[in-house]
Design a protein around this motif. Structure first.
Motif, PDB file in Angstrom:
ATOM      1  N   PRO A   1      56.021  99.350  58.722  1.00 37.35           N
ATOM      2  CA  PRO A   1      55.559  99.103  57.356  1.00 37.35           C
ATOM      3  C   PRO A   1      55.764  97.646  56.965  1.00 37.35           C
ATOM      4  O   PRO A   1      56.494  96.899  57.636  1.00 37.35           O
ATOM      5  CB  PRO A   1      56.458 100.026  56.523  1.00 37.35           C
ATOM      6  CG  PRO A   1      57.720 100.122  57.319  1.00 37.35           C
ATOM      7  CD  PRO A   1      57.274 100.115  58.758  1.00 37.35           C
ATOM      8  N   THR A   2      55.130  97.258  55.895  1.00 37.18           N
ATOM      9  CA  THR A   2      55.278  95.899  55.390  1.00 37.18           C
ATOM     10  C   THR A   2      56.736  95.594  55.070  1.00 37.18           C
ATOM     11  O   THR A   2      57.475  96.468  54.615  1.00 37.18           O
ATOM     12  CB  THR A   2      54.404  95.714  54.125  1.00 37.18           C
ATOM     13  OG1 THR A   2      54.456  94.354  53.715  1.00 37.18           O
ATOM     14  CG2 THR A   2      54.856  96.619  52.990  1.00 37.18           C
ATOM     15  N   ALA A   3      57.161  94.376  55.374  1.00 35.60           N
ATOM     16  CA  ALA A   3      58.516  93.887  55.098  1.00 35.60           C
ATOM     17  C   ALA A   3      59.592  94.507  55.982  1.00 35.60           C
ATOM     18  O   ALA A   3      60.778  94.393  55.700  1.00 35.60           O
ATOM     19  CB  ALA A   3      58.889  94.090  53.626  1.00 35.60           C
ATOM     20  N   SER A   4      59.202  95.147  57.073  1.00 39.32           N
ATOM     21  CA  SER A   4      60.182  95.803  57.947  1.00 39.32           C
ATOM     22  C   SER A   4      60.795  94.870  58.979  1.00 39.32           C
ATOM     23  O   SER A   4      61.800  95.210  59.606  1.00 39.32           O
ATOM     24  CB  SER A   4      59.539  96.993  58.667  1.00 39.32           C
ATOM     25  OG  SER A   4      58.456  96.560  59.479  1.00 39.32           O
ATOM     26  N   GLY A   5      60.189  93.701  59.178  1.00 38.14           N
ATOM     27  CA  GLY A   5      60.702  92.764  60.168  1.00 38.14           C
ATOM     28  C   GLY A   5      59.905  92.716  61.451  1.00 38.14           C
ATOM     29  O   GLY A   5      60.360  92.151  62.448  1.00 38.14           O
ATOM     30  N   LYS A   6      58.702  93.281  61.450  1.00 38.32           N
ATOM     31  CA  LYS A   6      57.926  93.335  62.686  1.00 38.32           C
ATOM     32  C   LYS A   6      57.402  91.959  63.110  1.00 38.32           C
ATOM     33  O   LYS A   6      57.237  91.708  64.307  1.00 38.32           O
ATOM     34  CB  LYS A   6      56.777  94.332  62.576  1.00 38.32           C
ATOM     35  CG  LYS A   6      55.783  94.106  61.472  1.00 38.32           C
ATOM     36  CD  LYS A   6      54.759  95.240  61.423  1.00 38.32           C
ATOM     37  CE  LYS A   6      53.769  95.036  60.274  1.00 38.32           C
ATOM     38  NZ  LYS A   6      54.440  95.142  58.962  1.00 38.32           N
ATOM     39  N   THR A   7      57.165  91.056  62.143  1.00 34.32           N
ATOM     40  CA  THR A   7      56.706  89.715  62.511  1.00 34.32           C
ATOM     41  C   THR A   7      57.779  88.981  63.305  1.00 34.32           C
ATOM     42  O   THR A   7      57.500  88.404  64.358  1.00 34.32           O
ATOM     43  CB  THR A   7      56.332  88.900  61.260  1.00 34.32           C
ATOM     44  OG1 THR A   7      55.241  89.537  60.590  1.00 34.32           O
ATOM     45  CG2 THR A   7      55.913  87.483  61.653  1.00 34.32           C
ATOM     46  N   ASP A   8      59.022  89.012  62.817  1.00 32.92           N
ATOM     47  CA  ASP A   8      60.120  88.366  63.543  1.00 32.92           C
ATOM     48  C   ASP A   8      60.291  88.964  64.934  1.00 32.92           C
ATOM     49  O   ASP A   8      60.520  88.238  65.910  1.00 32.92           O
ATOM     50  CB  ASP A   8      61.427  88.501  62.754  1.00 32.92           C
ATOM     51  CG  ASP A   8      61.448  87.636  61.508  1.00 32.92           C
ATOM     52  OD1 ASP A   8      60.646  86.692  61.426  1.00 32.92           O
ATOM     53  OD2 ASP A   8      62.268  87.920  60.612  1.00 32.92           O
ATOM     54  N   LEU A   9      60.181  90.297  65.027  1.00 35.07           N
ATOM     55  CA  LEU A   9      60.312  90.945  66.329  1.00 35.07           C
ATOM     56  C   LEU A   9      59.186  90.515  67.265  1.00 35.07           C
ATOM     57  O   LEU A   9      59.420  90.233  68.447  1.00 35.07           O
ATOM     58  CB  LEU A   9      60.306  92.465  66.171  1.00 35.07           C
ATOM     59  CG  LEU A   9      60.314  93.276  67.478  1.00 35.07           C
ATOM     60  CD1 LEU A   9      61.543  92.936  68.318  1.00 35.07           C
ATOM     61  CD2 LEU A   9      60.266  94.775  67.182  1.00 35.07           C
TER      62      LEU A   9
END
Length: 304
Positions: A14-22
């Motif tokens: 979901p949005t804001a979960s940290g998937k971009t950093d991962l």
């Protein structure tokens, strides 16, 4: 099952979960480029409201489908499938691994499984539904969809009028549920796929969403929304973050009310995202801080 050595690592959540950093960490680990599966980040001019990767992140890893389209361009899942597969072919010529990341469930499905071929509505029906949208809002379309296909109503992004209208079109044209017609044959891909989901406790996720919205306002979301106001009729701007600002500009609500609505609507959107992703049994879920375990899992799936 393909025997190809080409590999696509799909990061969802979901949005804001940290998937971009991962995704950045994974891309660096595997020396891989990133392809976005976000249906709004693909448009130019929406840097703050759609939470583009930071300038530093964009410079550190090669990204695709970020800020590539004009706001006036129509873009759908079928077109994304076509362009994304063409882009992957070129990327796989340079290396064996690509990381895909985003929260748009239909784009991820299009990339990994392909989209079903569904009938088009006639111009008269489309015109009628457009009138319903104009005078009754997306809520009126969503209510019709709820009556005809309650299963799809539960997971559809109700902040996306085009998506709601398309599902309703198919229901009315075929007399069948859109959710049933979409369950077609999965298209074989000539690359291996492993899916990783970012799992964050709900209360933590909601706190992150609230904080992110506050940071967006501080970063200039109001000014960004004002800059794209002339394009408010475009499908690219029928999304959380801009609709609330447009209502503020119209004098319907105060800025404080717009911010609170944005937080609430984003939380609702995140909940629908998780409902969608939880239905995919191929996704392995991890805490975003379980990086060593994630790497171990990915390598095990690819036979390393």
């Amino acid at each position: 099952m393909t025997t190809s050595t080409k590999r696509l690592i799909v990061v969802v959540g979901p949005t804001a979960s940290g998937k971009t950093d991962l995704s950045i960490a994974l891309a660096r680990h595997y020396s891989a480029p990133i392809i976005s599966t976000d249906s709004r980040q693909v448009y130019k001019g929406l840097k703050i409201g759609t939470a583009y990767p930071s300038d530093e992140q964009l410079q550190s890893v090669e990204h695709h489908f970020i800020a590539e389209l004009e706001l006036t361009e129509d873009f759908n899942c079928g077109e994304y499938e076509k362009r994304a597969l063409e882009r992957l072919d070129k990327l796989f010529e340079k290396g064996d691994t690509v990381v895909a990341v985003g929260g748009s469930g239909l784009y991820i499905r299009a990339l990994c499984e392909g989209m079903d071929t569904l009938p088009e509505a006639d111009s008269e029906l489309r015109s009628e539904l457009a009138d319903t949208l104009l005078f009754g809002g997306v809520e009126a379309l969503a209510e019709q969809l709820r009556e005809l296909d309650p299963e799809y109503y539960k997971v559809v992004d109700r902040n996306n009028p085009a998506r709601v209208m398309r599902a309703l079109e198919v229901c009315l044209v075929t007399g069948m549920k859109y959710s049933e017609l979409r369950k077609g044959e999965v298209k074989e891909r000539d690359f291996q796929i492993v899916k990783v989901g970012v799992d964050v406790p709900r209360e933590v996720l909601y706190d992150r969403i609230n904080s992110r919205v506050d940071m967006m306002i501080e970063a200039g979301l109001v000014e960004e929304a004002r800059a794209v106001l002339p394009y408010r009729h475009c499908n690219s701007l029928h999304t959380v973050g801009y609709r609330e600002m447009f209502d503020y500009f119209d004098g319907k609500i105060t800025l404080d009310e717009a911010v609170e609505l944005l937080k609430r609507n984003t939380r609702h959107y995140a909940k629908r995202q998780m409902t969608w992703f939880r239905r995919d049994s191929e996704i392995a879920w991890f805490s975003p801080i379980d990086y060593p375990q994630i790497i171990k899992y990915i390598d095990s799936q690819f036979g390393e």
